[in-house]
Design a protein around this motif. Structure first.
Motif, PDB file in Angstrom:
ATOM      1  N   ASP A 249       0.967  -1.300   0.054  1.00  0.00           N
ATOM      2  CA  ASP A 249      -0.118  -0.082   0.147  1.00  0.00           C
ATOM      3  C   ASP A 249       0.930   1.169   0.075  1.00  0.00           C
ATOM      4  N   GLN A 250       2.001   1.136   0.288  1.00  0.00           N
ATOM      5  CA  GLN A 250       2.937   2.197   0.378  1.00  0.00           C
ATOM      6  C   GLN A 250       3.441   2.469  -0.884  1.00  0.00           C
ATOM      7  N   GLY A 251       3.463   1.920  -1.686  1.00  0.00           N
ATOM      8  CA  GLY A 251       3.850   1.962  -3.379  1.00  0.00           C
ATOM      9  C   GLY A 251       4.927   0.921  -3.660  1.00  0.00           C
ATOM     10  N   ILE A 252       4.997   0.095  -2.894  1.00  0.00           N
ATOM     11  CA  ILE A 252       6.183  -1.074  -3.114  1.00  0.00           C
ATOM     12  C   ILE A 252       5.849  -2.202  -4.167  1.00  0.00           C
ATOM     13  N   ASP A 253       6.576  -2.446  -4.593  1.00  0.00           N
ATOM     14  CA  ASP A 253       6.457  -3.619  -5.723  1.00  0.00           C
ATOM     15  C   ASP A 253       6.008  -4.914  -4.956  1.00  0.00           C
ATOM     16  N   PRO A 254       5.116  -5.591  -5.209  1.00  0.00           N
ATOM     17  CA  PRO A 254       4.994  -7.113  -4.651  1.00  0.00           C
ATOM     18  C   PRO A 254       6.164  -7.932  -4.200  1.00  0.00           C
ATOM     19  N   GLN A 255       6.711  -8.001  -5.172  1.00  0.00           N
ATOM     20  CA  GLN A 255       7.934  -9.019  -4.886  1.00  0.00           C
ATOM     21  C   GLN A 255       9.078  -8.352  -4.212  1.00  0.00           C
ATOM     22  N   ALA A 256       9.084  -6.980  -4.204  1.00  0.00           N
ATOM     23  CA  ALA A 256       9.954  -6.167  -3.301  1.00  0.00           C
ATOM     24  C   ALA A 256       9.615  -6.520  -1.833  1.00  0.00           C
ATOM     25  N   ALA A 257       8.077  -6.408  -1.860  1.00  0.00           N
ATOM     26  CA  ALA A 257       7.501  -6.517  -0.420  1.00  0.00           C
ATOM     27  C   ALA A 257       7.723  -7.836   0.137  1.00  0.00           C
ATOM     28  N   ALA A 258       7.747  -8.919  -0.753  1.00  0.00           N
ATOM     29  CA  ALA A 258       8.099 -10.366  -0.393  1.00  0.00           C
ATOM     30  C   ALA A 258       9.313 -10.265   0.273  1.00  0.00           C
ATOM     31  N   GLY A 259      10.321  -9.602  -0.308  1.00  0.00           N
ATOM     32  CA  GLY A 259      11.757  -9.536  -0.016  1.00  0.00           C
ATOM     33  C   GLY A 259      11.952  -8.951   1.134  1.00  0.00           C
ATOM     34  N   ALA A 260      11.021  -7.975   1.657  1.00  0.00           N
ATOM     35  CA  ALA A 260      11.040  -7.355   2.859  1.00  0.00           C
ATOM     36  C   ALA A 260      10.669  -8.290   3.965  1.00  0.00           C
ATOM     37  N   SER A 261       9.352  -9.057   3.414  1.00  0.00           N
ATOM     38  CA  SER A 261       8.906 -10.135   4.461  1.00  0.00           C
ATOM     39  C   SER A 261       9.792 -10.969   4.906  1.00  0.00           C
ATOM     40  N   ALA A 262      10.776 -11.392   3.829  1.00  0.00           N
ATOM     41  CA  ALA A 262      12.039 -12.251   4.152  1.00  0.00           C
ATOM     42  C   ALA A 262      12.815 -11.626   5.278  1.00  0.00           C
ATOM     43  N   VAL A 263      13.058 -10.199   5.303  1.00  0.00           N
ATOM     44  CA  VAL A 263      13.905  -9.545   6.279  1.00  0.00           C
ATOM     45  C   VAL A 263      13.120  -9.866   7.344  1.00  0.00           C
ATOM     46  N   ALA A 264      11.775  -9.671   7.576  1.00  0.00           N
ATOM     47  CA  ALA A 264      11.005  -9.837   8.751  1.00  0.00           C
ATOM     48  C   ALA A 264      11.402 -11.211   9.269  1.00  0.00           C
ATOM     49  N   GLY A 265      11.296 -12.121   8.325  1.00  0.00           N
ATOM     50  CA  GLY A 265      11.586 -13.769   8.845  1.00  0.00           C
ATOM     51  C   GLY A 265      12.914 -13.707   9.380  1.00  0.00           C
ATOM     52  N   ILE A 266      13.870 -13.091   8.820  1.00  0.00           N
ATOM     53  CA  ILE A 266      15.190 -12.872   9.447  1.00  0.00           C
ATOM     54  C   ILE A 266      15.218 -12.548  10.980  1.00  0.00           C
ATOM     55  N   GLY A 267      14.340 -11.433  11.214  1.00  0.00           N
ATOM     56  CA  GLY A 267      14.098 -10.849  12.438  1.00  0.00           C
ATOM     57  C   GLY A 267      13.367 -11.860  13.447  1.00  0.00           C
ATOM     58  N   VAL A 268      12.787 -12.681  12.752  1.00  0.00           N
ATOM     59  CA  VAL A 268      12.058 -13.705  13.820  1.00  0.00           C
ATOM     60  C   VAL A 268      13.265 -14.494  14.107  1.00  0.00           C
ATOM     61  N   VAL A 312      13.439   0.837   4.539  1.00  0.00           N
ATOM     62  CA  VAL A 312      13.123   1.634   5.735  1.00  0.00           C
ATOM     63  C   VAL A 312      11.955   0.640   6.516  1.00  0.00           C
ATOM     64  N   TYR A 313      10.964   0.288   5.387  1.00  0.00           N
ATOM     65  CA  TYR A 313      10.036  -0.670   6.131  1.00  0.00           C
ATOM     66  C   TYR A 313      10.553  -2.170   6.710  1.00  0.00           C
ATOM     67  N   ALA A 314      11.360  -2.296   5.856  1.00  0.00           N
ATOM     68  CA  ALA A 314      12.253  -3.774   6.299  1.00  0.00           C
ATOM     69  C   ALA A 314      12.964  -3.501   7.899  1.00  0.00           C
ATOM     70  N   ILE A 315      13.408  -2.600   8.035  1.00  0.00           N
ATOM     71  CA  ILE A 315      14.004  -2.280   9.456  1.00  0.00           C
ATOM     72  C   ILE A 315      13.044  -2.183  10.381  1.00  0.00           C
ATOM     73  N   CYS A 316      11.727  -1.508  10.033  1.00  0.00           N
ATOM     74  CA  CYS A 316      10.821  -1.374  11.056  1.00  0.00           C
ATOM     75  C   CYS A 316      10.363  -2.984  11.197  1.00  0.00           C
ATOM     76  N   ALA A 317      10.193  -3.772  10.100  1.00  0.00           N
ATOM     77  CA  ALA A 317       9.479  -4.973  10.217  1.00  0.00           C
ATOM     78  C   ALA A 317      10.630  -5.868  10.962  1.00  0.00           C
ATOM     79  N   PHE A 318      11.932  -5.664  10.807  1.00  0.00           N
ATOM     80  CA  PHE A 318      13.005  -6.350  11.572  1.00  0.00           C
ATOM     81  C   PHE A 318      12.681  -6.228  13.120  1.00  0.00           C
ATOM     82  N   ALA A 319      12.574  -4.945  13.479  1.00  0.00           N
ATOM     83  CA  ALA A 319      12.252  -4.800  14.911  1.00  0.00           C
ATOM     84  C   ALA A 319      11.037  -5.419  15.720  1.00  0.00           C
ATOM     85  N   GLY A 320       9.955  -5.479  14.848  1.00  0.00           N
ATOM     86  CA  GLY A 320       8.889  -5.968  15.110  1.00  0.00           C
ATOM     87  C   GLY A 320       8.840  -7.723  15.216  1.00  0.00           C
TER      88      GLY A 320
END
Length: 425
Positions: A249-268, A312-320
């Motif tokens: 919704d912030q204008g990020i490409d879906p596949q790039a968003a999936a990559g950021a989701s992988a960063v969140a997975g690394i945070g987990v 930037v969103y990947a960093i926030c996602a990592f913290a959460g």
């Protein structure tokens, strides 16, 4: 004498590896952790609102919340392996049923509820039941190894899911997940249950401290422990489920968003590994509070940011997601240290159920807020407040009631206290 001292290293390694593989192929990873990636494809095809898709996830988590306490009581009777095999077969069948689903919200919601209810044998309530038998002095490290390994597998699986969704669509992706469940859970059932992991622990080697289940449930501070778990789940699980659509919704490409989701997975994964390593040295109540406050800060920043680069969103996602991963270690560790060994599986099942129920509330809150406001901002702020509340509640638990008997342990004040002798079974 504990199984940590008597079991061979190969046996302990099998226990940890089997639990990690089971978690990667289980309901929590294959269904709940991937649910956010299915939101836009399914709502786009059927013309649903996000609250309707959130209801599907909530139905599954409510089913799991109901089933988890029962699973905790069934482990001593049937053993973890039997429950894993039974639930694993049903999980694979459920994914096939999702792959051929009509565009009816009721079909998705009912199927999701029974998926959550009947596949609890593939969740931490069952797969972590035997770990304390083999690891007590280093329980935090063992939990971190299991949950961290599972998180790495989860992160890799999210990338595969994102690519499959983009290339083949959501129906084929559900069929892929059915295969993942069969392979990982099958290997876990064959590998992860050496002698000593049967329905009942060996009284000569497994820890036997703590009260029976009925007495444990009457502990006055148990509602505080479960309340902290509930609040933290609201703050972490809801944000995790809606992270991918939020970023898109912030204008990020879906596949790039999936990559950021992988960063969140690394945070987990990092949250589980780091927290597990520290739990044997730092008071869990203090460590959990620090982690939850960092996650709350990340959610507040995400809510306040204008559209920004995906990093930037990947960093926030990592913290959460670090906090989300940490809680996976904190729940079984807190149950073991405050309830003891005898009631561990039963109370762990309740704790996992409370966690999934909090996650359900957080998930539907995010969906309703988006449909009502057209933005996730208020939901992110509410999630941050819930995490701050969990931090406060943890401080009222007091010192461990059943610490490791081999040496001093930290109290919530940061000082060390002498470990009491184990109570006889």
């Amino acid at each position: 004498m504990s199984g940590e001292r008597t079991a061979a290293p190969a046996t302990r390694s099998r226990v940890l590896t089997g639990a990690a593989l089971g978690l990667v192929g289980g309901f929590t990873t294959t269904f709940l952790a991937s649910a956010g990636q299915f939101v836009r494809p399914i709502t786009g095809e059927f013309g649903w609102g996000r609250a309707e898709m959130s209801l599907v996830v909530v139905s599954a988590t409510i089913g799991s919340a109901i089933g988890s306490p029962f699973a905790g009581r069934l482990v001593p009777r049937f053993g973890s392996r039997s429950l894993l095999v039974f639930s694993g077969a049903l999980l694979a069948a459920a994914f096939v049923a999702f792959a051929v689903a009509p565009g009816e919200p009721a079909y998705f919601a009912v199927l999701a509820f029974f998926t959550g209810l009947l596949t609890v044998g593939t969740t931490p309530a069952v797969l972590l039941a035997v770990v304390p038998r083999f690891f007590d002095r280093r329980l935090g490290l063992a939990l971190g190894a299991v949950m961290g390994g599972a998180a790495v597998g989860t992160a890799l699986l999210q990338v595969v899911i994102g690519s499959t969704l983009a290339d083949l669509g959501w129906r084929s992706t559900y069929l892929l997940l059915a295969g993942v469940a069969v392979v990982f859970l099958g290997v876990a059932a064959l590998l992860g249950f050496p002698p000593g992991t049967g329905p009942r622990p060996d009284a000569k080697t497994a820890p036997q401290d703590g009260p029976a289940v009925r007495e444990a449930l009457r502990w006055p501070r148990l509602p505080l422990l479960l309340g902290a778990v509930f609040l933290a789940a609201i703050g972490t699980a809801g944000a995790a489920a809606h992270f991918v659509p939020f970023v898109i919704d912030q204008g990020i490409d879906p596949q790039a968003a999936a990559g950021a989701s992988a960063v969140a997975g690394i945070g987990v994964a990092a949250g589980r590994l780091v927290t597990g390593a520290l739990l044997d040295r730092v008071a869990a109540t203090r460590l959990g509070g620090v982690v939850f406050l960092i996650a709350a800060a990340g959610l507040v920043v995400a809510a306040a940011l204008p559209p920004s680069p995906v990093a930037v969103y990947a960093i926030c996602a990592f913290a959460g997601s670090f906090a989300f991963g940490a809680e996976a270690d904190l729940v079984p560790f807190l149950v073991r240290r405050y309830v003891g060994a005898r009631a561990y599986t039963a109370v762990l099942g309740i704790g996992i159920g409370v966690f999934t129920l909090g996650g359900a509330l957080g998930t539907i809150m995010f969906g309703l807020v988006f449909d009502g406001f057209g933005s996730y901002g208020p939901a992110l702020s509410a999630a941050a407040a819930a995490l701050a509340g969990a931090t406060v509640v943890l401080r009222f638990l007091g010192p461990y009631r059943y610490p490791d008997a081999t040496g001093p342990v930290p109290s919530p004040s940061g000082a060390t206290v002498d470990a009491p002798a184990r109570r006889a079974g």
